[in-house]
Scaffold this motif. Structure first.
Motif, PDB file in Angstrom:
ATOM      1  N   UNK A 198       0.824  -1.210   0.000  1.00 31.91           N
ATOM      2  CA  UNK A 198       0.000   0.000   0.000  1.00 31.91           C
ATOM      3  C   UNK A 198       0.859   1.260   0.000  1.00 31.91           C
ATOM      4  N   UNK A 199       1.947   1.260   0.766  1.00 30.27           N
ATOM      5  CA  UNK A 199       2.789   2.452   0.846  1.00 30.27           C
ATOM      6  C   UNK A 199       3.453   2.747  -0.497  1.00 30.27           C
ATOM      7  N   UNK A 200       3.849   1.685  -1.230  1.00 33.16           N
ATOM      8  CA  UNK A 200       4.453   1.900  -2.545  1.00 33.16           C
ATOM      9  C   UNK A 200       3.442   2.497  -3.519  1.00 33.16           C
ATOM     10  N   UNK A 201       2.193   2.030  -3.454  1.00 32.88           N
ATOM     11  CA  UNK A 201       1.159   2.606  -4.308  1.00 32.88           C
ATOM     12  C   UNK A 201       0.903   4.056  -3.926  1.00 32.88           C
ATOM     13  N   UNK A 202       0.843   4.348  -2.624  1.00 28.36           N
ATOM     14  CA  UNK A 202       0.575   5.716  -2.173  1.00 28.36           C
ATOM     15  C   UNK A 202       1.693   6.667  -2.579  1.00 28.36           C
ATOM     16  N   UNK A 203       2.927   6.194  -2.560  1.00 26.68           N
ATOM     17  CA  UNK A 203       4.038   7.065  -2.934  1.00 26.68           C
ATOM     18  C   UNK A 203       4.031   7.412  -4.419  1.00 26.68           C
ATOM     19  N   UNK A 204       3.384   6.580  -5.235  1.00 24.41           N
ATOM     20  CA  UNK A 204       3.294   6.849  -6.668  1.00 24.41           C
ATOM     21  C   UNK A 204       2.046   7.640  -7.048  1.00 24.41           C
ATOM     22  N   UNK A 205       1.258   8.041  -6.058  1.00 21.01           N
ATOM     23  CA  UNK A 205       0.045   8.810  -6.342  1.00 21.01           C
ATOM     24  C   UNK A 205       0.416  10.211  -6.832  1.00 21.01           C
ATOM     25  N   UNK A 206      -0.441  10.771  -7.672  1.00 21.76           N
ATOM     26  CA  UNK A 206      -0.244  12.131  -8.180  1.00 21.76           C
ATOM     27  C   UNK A 206      -0.481  13.120  -7.040  1.00 21.76           C
ATOM     28  N   UNK A 207       0.487  13.996  -6.813  1.00 22.91           N
ATOM     29  CA  UNK A 207       0.400  14.935  -5.690  1.00 22.91           C
ATOM     30  C   UNK A 207      -0.292  16.240  -6.058  1.00 22.91           C
ATOM     31  N   UNK A 208      -0.635  16.437  -7.318  1.00 18.84           N
ATOM     32  CA  UNK A 208      -1.273  17.701  -7.691  1.00 18.84           C
ATOM     33  C   UNK A 208      -2.625  17.901  -7.007  1.00 18.84           C
ATOM     34  N   UNK A 209      -3.490  16.863  -6.946  1.00 18.04           N
ATOM     35  CA  UNK A 209      -4.735  17.067  -6.185  1.00 18.04           C
ATOM     36  C   UNK A 209      -4.482  17.359  -4.712  1.00 18.04           C
ATOM     37  N   UNK A 242      -4.551  21.410  -0.416  1.00 16.97           N
ATOM     38  CA  UNK A 242      -3.786  22.134   0.604  1.00 16.97           C
ATOM     39  C   UNK A 242      -3.840  23.633   0.373  1.00 16.97           C
ATOM     40  N   UNK A 243      -3.909  24.051  -0.894  1.00 17.00           N
ATOM     41  CA  UNK A 243      -3.919  25.489  -1.191  1.00 17.00           C
ATOM     42  C   UNK A 243      -5.203  26.173  -0.748  1.00 17.00           C
ATOM     43  N   UNK A 244      -6.289  25.381  -0.597  1.00 17.16           N
ATOM     44  CA  UNK A 244      -7.549  25.975  -0.130  1.00 17.16           C
ATOM     45  C   UNK A 244      -7.794  25.720   1.348  1.00 17.16           C
ATOM     46  N   UNK A 245      -6.752  25.215   2.036  1.00 13.71           N
ATOM     47  CA  UNK A 245      -6.831  25.063   3.478  1.00 13.71           C
ATOM     48  C   UNK A 245      -7.335  23.735   3.983  1.00 13.71           C
ATOM     49  N   UNK A 246      -7.403  22.713   3.127  1.00 11.10           N
ATOM     50  CA  UNK A 246      -7.867  21.399   3.579  1.00 11.10           C
ATOM     51  C   UNK A 246      -6.847  20.772   4.512  1.00 11.10           C
ATOM     52  N   UNK A 247      -7.325  20.069   5.513  1.00 13.37           N
ATOM     53  CA  UNK A 247      -6.450  19.393   6.459  1.00 13.37           C
ATOM     54  C   UNK A 247      -5.838  18.136   5.873  1.00 13.37           C
ATOM     55  N   UNK A 248      -4.920  17.530   6.644  1.00 11.74           N
ATOM     56  CA  UNK A 248      -4.216  16.348   6.149  1.00 11.74           C
ATOM     57  C   UNK A 248      -5.180  15.197   5.878  1.00 11.74           C
ATOM     58  N   UNK A 249      -6.106  14.961   6.793  1.00 13.99           N
ATOM     59  CA  UNK A 249      -7.041  13.852   6.621  1.00 13.99           C
ATOM     60  C   UNK A 249      -7.925  14.074   5.396  1.00 13.99           C
ATOM     61  N   UNK A 250      -8.365  15.306   5.180  1.00 14.51           N
ATOM     62  CA  UNK A 250      -9.189  15.598   4.005  1.00 14.51           C
ATOM     63  C   UNK A 250      -8.395  15.408   2.718  1.00 14.51           C
ATOM     64  N   UNK A 251      -7.125  15.788   2.728  1.00 18.09           N
ATOM     65  CA  UNK A 251      -6.298  15.611   1.528  1.00 18.09           C
ATOM     66  C   UNK A 251      -6.128  14.129   1.209  1.00 18.09           C
ATOM     67  N   UNK A 252      -5.920  13.307   2.262  1.00 22.59           N
ATOM     68  CA  UNK A 252      -5.771  11.867   2.039  1.00 22.59           C
ATOM     69  C   UNK A 252      -7.072  11.271   1.527  1.00 22.59           C
ATOM     70  N   UNK A 253      -8.184  11.648   2.123  1.00 26.62           N
ATOM     71  CA  UNK A 253      -9.472  11.035   1.803  1.00 26.62           C
ATOM     72  C   UNK A 253      -9.966  11.417   0.405  1.00 26.62           C
ATOM     73  N   UNK A 254      -9.817  12.688   0.040  1.00 24.58           N
ATOM     74  CA  UNK A 254     -10.386  13.160  -1.223  1.00 24.58           C
ATOM     75  C   UNK A 254      -9.393  13.181  -2.384  1.00 24.58           C
ATOM     76  N   UNK A 255      -8.091  13.236  -2.114  1.00 20.18           N
ATOM     77  CA  UNK A 255      -7.110  13.341  -3.190  1.00 20.18           C
ATOM     78  C   UNK A 255      -6.317  12.057  -3.407  1.00 20.18           C
ATOM     79  N   UNK A 256      -6.015  11.335  -2.320  1.00 20.21           N
ATOM     80  CA  UNK A 256      -5.178  10.145  -2.444  1.00 20.21           C
ATOM     81  C   UNK A 256      -6.020   8.876  -2.539  1.00 20.21           C
ATOM     82  N   UNK A 257      -7.020   8.746  -1.683  1.00 23.68           N
ATOM     83  CA  UNK A 257      -7.815   7.515  -1.637  1.00 23.68           C
ATOM     84  C   UNK A 257      -8.426   7.137  -2.988  1.00 23.68           C
TER      85      UNK A 257
END
Length: 284
Positions: free
Chosen positions: A170-181, A186-201
């Motif tokens: 799972x960590x290898x897949x997560x490290x290859x995720x696109x970081x632009x989302x 983050x630029x609109x003030x979303x927290x870490x959990x929100x960034x993981x849930x909506x951009x990475x998941x």
């Protein structure tokens, strides 16, 4: 042509010769280790391997011949051991679910680009290495000594091993995720959990699900094997019937048939599910 012009070719040939020498040395070392290990194992056996190889099929033939003689009993035994098979499937399913959830948390905490606390990355990775390196049967034996026999030690053992194995994937897949989302949220003030849930998941969910299904297949086999050490399920029934010996071999064949059919069915269904998750659309 000058000697300087030939030097790259000479260096290349020297490099090739060195690689061949190293490869030859490694091959010799491998052969020596295999030969010495073979001799040690053969000396410690109750009988010599070469003497016993001629009788390797005696026990399977004895089991199959008794089952063929009492084939009318097989349907009844299939129904009799079905609850034990369901218990084995439950152990595998719960272990995969719990291990997958733990692995997901560990994966995002140990992915270098996503970890909220960078100093936790190395300890979590080493912890997953430990969980992955410890065989589940060893963990189960320790837990059986502490908690007694039953499905709980098997579930805990498989969960820990699953968390370590899936956490790495799972960590290898997560490290290859696109970081632009992630950066956009983050630029609109979303927290870490929100960034993981909506951009990475959404990016990692197909591959994570595919790995989890593959692990479920492995855990079915593992839960059956752990039954041999008293961890419940159909493996425990298989050990009991084998210990009784002659007169119970038709039950052994029934248990093997249940396991074989179940593993083939799960493999087929999970293959199709993984294909649809990773490739999208209908599996071929």
């Amino acid at each position: 042509m000058s000697a300087a012009a030939l030097s790259p070719t000479a260096e290349y040939l020297a490099l090739v010769r060195r690689r061949r020498v190293y490869g030859g040395l490694l091959l010799v070392l491998f052969i020596v280790l295999m030969a010495s290990g073979w001799r040690t194992a053969d000396a410690r056996n109750a009988g010599g391997f070469l003497d016993g190889i001629a009788h390797i099929l005696d026990f399977p033939i004895e089991i199959l011949s008794e089952a063929a003689r009492d084939w009318r009993n097989l349907p009844g035994y299939l129904r009799q051991y079905l609850p034990s098979l369901i218990e084995t499937l439950n152990i595998a399913a719960v272990s995969t679910l719990l291990g997958g959830l733990i692995a997901a948390v560990l994966a995002v905490l140990s992915a270098r680009a996503l970890a909220p606390l960078p100093w936790l990355v190395v300890p979590i990775r080493r912890g997953m290495d430990v969980m992955r390196a410890m065989p589940d049967i060893v963990i189960a034996l320790v837990l059986i000594f502490l908690l007694g026999g039953g499905p709980v030690p098997a579930m805990i053992a498989i969960t820990l091993h699953t968390a370590g194995a899936l956490g790495k994937l799972f960590s290898e897949v997560a490290e290859n995720a696109d970081l632009k989302p992630v950066e956009g949220l983050a630029s609109v003030g979303a927290g870490w959990l929100a960034r993981i849930w909506f951009a990475v998941a959404p990016q990692v969910a197909p591959n994570w699900s595919s790995y989890a299904l593959l692990r479920f297949e492995i855990n079915i086999r593992a839960s059956a094997i752990l039954g041999f050490v008293g961890a419940g399920g159909i493996g425990y029934d298989l050990r009991t019937t084998l210990q009784w010996g002659q007169g119970r071999y038709d039950q052994v064949v029934a248990i093997f048939a249940l396991l074989f059919l179940t593993i083939v069915l799960v493999d087929h269904l999970s293959d199709r599910a993984r294909a649809r998750l990773v490739q999208g659309g209908h599996a071929a």
